[in-house]
Design a protein around this motif. Structure first.
Motif, PDB file in Angstrom:
ATOM      1  N   PHE A  27     -46.134  60.882 -53.558  1.00  0.00           N
ATOM      2  CA  PHE A  27     -46.217  62.343 -53.565  1.00  0.00           C
ATOM      3  C   PHE A  27     -46.769  62.879 -52.240  1.00  0.00           C
ATOM      4  O   PHE A  27     -46.403  63.984 -51.827  1.00  0.00           O
ATOM      5  N   LYS A  28     -47.606  62.098 -51.571  1.00  0.00           N
ATOM      6  CA  LYS A  28     -48.079  62.504 -50.248  1.00  0.00           C
ATOM      7  C   LYS A  28     -46.952  62.434 -49.225  1.00  0.00           C
ATOM      8  O   LYS A  28     -46.755  63.352 -48.422  1.00  0.00           O
ATOM      9  N   GLU A  29     -46.193  61.352 -49.266  1.00  0.00           N
ATOM     10  CA  GLU A  29     -45.121  61.125 -48.289  1.00  0.00           C
ATOM     11  C   GLU A  29     -43.986  62.142 -48.452  1.00  0.00           C
ATOM     12  O   GLU A  29     -43.468  62.670 -47.467  1.00  0.00           O
ATOM     13  N   ASP A  31     -43.723  64.994 -50.894  1.00  0.00           N
ATOM     14  CA  ASP A  31     -44.024  66.397 -51.220  1.00  0.00           C
ATOM     15  C   ASP A  31     -45.251  66.926 -50.488  1.00  0.00           C
ATOM     16  O   ASP A  31     -45.623  68.086 -50.663  1.00  0.00           O
ATOM     17  N   ASN A  32     -45.899  66.051 -49.701  1.00  0.00           N
ATOM     18  CA  ASN A  32     -47.140  66.407 -49.000  1.00  0.00           C
ATOM     19  C   ASN A  32     -48.192  66.931 -49.968  1.00  0.00           C
ATOM     20  O   ASN A  32     -48.892  67.904 -49.707  1.00  0.00           O
ATOM     21  N   LYS A  33     -48.299  66.268 -51.126  1.00  0.00           N
ATOM     22  CA  LYS A  33     -49.281  66.631 -52.145  1.00  0.00           C
ATOM     23  C   LYS A  33     -50.319  65.525 -52.285  1.00  0.00           C
ATOM     24  O   LYS A  33     -49.967  64.346 -52.316  1.00  0.00           O
ATOM     25  N   GLN A  34     -51.572  65.921 -52.375  1.00  0.00           N
ATOM     26  CA  GLN A  34     -52.648  64.986 -52.664  1.00  0.00           C
ATOM     27  C   GLN A  34     -52.950  65.087 -54.165  1.00  0.00           C
ATOM     28  O   GLN A  34     -53.531  66.083 -54.602  1.00  0.00           O
ATOM     29  N   LEU A  35     -52.553  64.087 -54.917  1.00  0.00           N
ATOM     30  CA  LEU A  35     -52.758  64.128 -56.363  1.00  0.00           C
ATOM     31  C   LEU A  35     -53.959  63.269 -56.765  1.00  0.00           C
ATOM     32  O   LEU A  35     -54.144  62.168 -56.256  1.00  0.00           O
ATOM     33  N   SER A  36     -54.728  63.790 -57.697  1.00  0.00           N
ATOM     34  CA  SER A  36     -55.849  63.023 -58.243  1.00  0.00           C
ATOM     35  C   SER A  36     -55.334  62.026 -59.274  1.00  0.00           C
ATOM     36  O   SER A  36     -54.190  62.133 -59.754  1.00  0.00           O
ATOM     37  N   SER A  37     -56.192  61.077 -59.628  1.00  0.00           N
ATOM     38  CA  SER A  37     -55.824  60.132 -60.679  1.00  0.00           C
ATOM     39  C   SER A  37     -55.517  60.861 -61.982  1.00  0.00           C
ATOM     40  O   SER A  37     -54.572  60.500 -62.697  1.00  0.00           O
ATOM     41  N   GLY A  38     -56.299  61.888 -62.289  1.00  0.00           N
ATOM     42  CA  GLY A  38     -56.073  62.649 -63.509  1.00  0.00           C
ATOM     43  C   GLY A  38     -54.718  63.339 -63.511  1.00  0.00           C
ATOM     44  O   GLY A  38     -54.025  63.370 -64.538  1.00  0.00           O
ATOM     45  N   GLU A  39     -54.329  63.891 -62.373  1.00  0.00           N
ATOM     46  CA  GLU A  39     -53.030  64.559 -62.275  1.00  0.00           C
ATOM     47  C   GLU A  39     -51.893  63.565 -62.441  1.00  0.00           C
ATOM     48  O   GLU A  39     -50.864  63.872 -63.064  1.00  0.00           O
ATOM     49  N   ILE A  40     -52.077  62.381 -61.892  1.00  0.00           N
ATOM     50  CA  ILE A  40     -51.044  61.347 -62.023  1.00  0.00           C
ATOM     51  C   ILE A  40     -50.923  60.882 -63.467  1.00  0.00           C
ATOM     52  O   ILE A  40     -49.824  60.807 -64.030  1.00  0.00           O
ATOM     53  N   ARG A  41     -52.041  60.612 -64.085  1.00  0.00           N
ATOM     54  CA  ARG A  41     -52.009  60.059 -65.444  1.00  0.00           C
ATOM     55  C   ARG A  41     -51.551  61.087 -66.463  1.00  0.00           C
ATOM     56  O   ARG A  41     -51.050  60.725 -67.537  1.00  0.00           O
ATOM     57  N   ALA A  42     -51.658  62.362 -66.125  1.00  0.00           N
ATOM     58  CA  ALA A  42     -51.124  63.407 -66.995  1.00  0.00           C
ATOM     59  C   ALA A  42     -49.599  63.370 -67.047  1.00  0.00           C
ATOM     60  O   ALA A  42     -48.989  63.897 -67.977  1.00  0.00           O
ATOM     61  N   MET A  43     -48.991  62.715 -66.051  1.00  0.00           N
ATOM     62  CA  MET A  43     -47.529  62.591 -66.018  1.00  0.00           C
ATOM     63  C   MET A  43     -47.036  61.357 -66.764  1.00  0.00           C
ATOM     64  O   MET A  43     -45.838  61.191 -66.973  1.00  0.00           O
ATOM     65  N   PHE A  44     -47.951  60.487 -67.172  1.00  0.00           N
ATOM     66  CA  PHE A  44     -47.553  59.236 -67.823  1.00  0.00           C
ATOM     67  C   PHE A  44     -46.817  59.511 -69.129  1.00  0.00           C
ATOM     68  O   PHE A  44     -47.054  60.504 -69.803  1.00  0.00           O
ATOM     69  N   GLY A  45     -45.960  58.601 -69.468  1.00  0.00           N
ATOM     70  CA  GLY A  45     -45.092  58.696 -70.641  1.00  0.00           C
ATOM     71  C   GLY A  45     -43.797  58.009 -70.280  1.00  0.00           C
ATOM     72  O   GLY A  45     -43.543  56.884 -70.715  1.00  0.00           O
ATOM     73  N   PRO A  46     -42.955  58.671 -69.464  1.00  0.00           N
ATOM     74  CA  PRO A  46     -41.776  57.982 -68.942  1.00  0.00           C
ATOM     75  C   PRO A  46     -42.190  56.860 -67.988  1.00  0.00           C
ATOM     76  O   PRO A  46     -43.332  56.815 -67.519  1.00  0.00           O
ATOM     77  N   CYS A  47     -41.257  55.960 -67.677  1.00  0.00           N
ATOM     78  CA  CYS A  47     -41.536  54.942 -66.665  1.00  0.00           C
ATOM     79  C   CYS A  47     -41.675  55.606 -65.303  1.00  0.00           C
ATOM     80  O   CYS A  47     -41.430  56.809 -65.145  1.00  0.00           O
ATOM     81  N   TYR A  68     -42.350  53.732 -54.017  1.00  0.00           N
ATOM     82  CA  TYR A  68     -43.302  53.415 -55.092  1.00  0.00           C
ATOM     83  C   TYR A  68     -43.432  51.904 -55.252  1.00  0.00           C
ATOM     84  O   TYR A  68     -44.545  51.361 -55.273  1.00  0.00           O
ATOM     85  N   TYR A  69     -42.320  51.219 -55.366  1.00  0.00           N
ATOM     86  CA  TYR A  69     -42.375  49.770 -55.592  1.00  0.00           C
ATOM     87  C   TYR A  69     -42.906  49.024 -54.370  1.00  0.00           C
ATOM     88  O   TYR A  69     -43.603  48.018 -54.507  1.00  0.00           O
ATOM     89  N   GLU A  70     -42.578  49.537 -53.198  1.00  0.00           N
ATOM     90  CA  GLU A  70     -43.113  48.939 -51.973  1.00  0.00           C
ATOM     91  C   GLU A  70     -44.637  49.018 -51.957  1.00  0.00           C
ATOM     92  O   GLU A  70     -45.326  48.026 -51.661  1.00  0.00           O
TER      93      GLU A  70
END
Length: 215
Positions: A27-29, A31-47, A68-70
């Motif tokens: 997301f930084k690379e 969208d130039n967004k700095q996401l917190s762990s909480g923001e990331i984990r709120a998206m969890f559900g899909p792979c 991502y995989y890299e």
């Protein structure tokens, strides 16, 4: 009891930090967004593929997925340590003659990276990833597929997970559902639906199992 099915991230392996790192990098690379762990984990559900396709604004989703995989592979050994207690738990369950399964929202590609690094592949009789289902947890689809492939019914199995989605999926599948917070990084501090049992220590869980719990 014939089978135990596990969630993976936060349950079998302390992989949430590497997930955070890989998503933060993407997301930084792009969208130039700095996401917190909480923001990331709120998206969890899909792979992870679903998360990137559903949340990344940048049009080049496929390149973002590859990054991502890299990143997941690049820092895995630094951020994910093998856990001797979990290893011993899996050995004990196999010794008891139980079938073991994984139902995870992770895609097969990242799960394979983690399981290879942690030398876990040989323990499991069935693995259902986010690639194998239409509906992710909290929907019970993955658990029902695992039960079918293990050839056990819901009352012969146990599901263990660390997140709200895990507990909801287990209850929806009518499986004896265990909530655990036994690794350093977990997805859900408090469950909105009560599991049938809850453990904060691996050893406490092992000690709770009946001595004759086998097929």
């Amino acid at each position: 009891m014939k089978a135990i099915i596990f969630d993976f991230d936060g349950t079998l392996a302390n992989t949430l930090p590497i997930c955070d790192y890989a998503f933060q990098s993407v997301f930084k690379e792009f969208d130039n967004k700095q996401l917190s762990s909480g923001e990331i984990r709120a998206m969890f559900g899909p792979c992870e593929v679903g998360i990137i396709k559903g949340n990344l604004l940048h049009e080049n989703k496929e390149q973002a997925i590859e990054l991502y995989y890299e990143k997941y592979l690049e820092k895995h050994n630094d951020l994910v340590a093998a856990n001797q207690e979990i290893h011993d738990l899996l050995l004990e369950m196999k010794r008891k003659g139980l079938k073991l399964g994984i139902v995870t929202g992770k895609a097969k590609r990242s799960l394979d990276i983690s399981m290879k690094a942690l030398q876990m592949h040989d323990f499991f009789d069935v693995i259902i990833t986010g690639d194998d289902v239409i509906e992710p947890k909290p929907h019970p689809e993955g658990l029902l597929k695992a039960l079918s492939q293990l050839h056990v019914n819901n009352h012969e199995a146990m599901f263990i997970g660390d997140s709200n989605a895990d507990i909801q999926a287990g209850i929806a599948a009518d499986i004896y559902t265990v909530g655990v917070h036994w690794l350093p990084d977990i997805q859900t501090m408090e469950f909105s639906v009560a599991p049938h049992a809850y453990y904060k220590e691996v050893r406490e869980f092992i000690n709770s199992l009946p001595a004759g719990m086998t097929q």
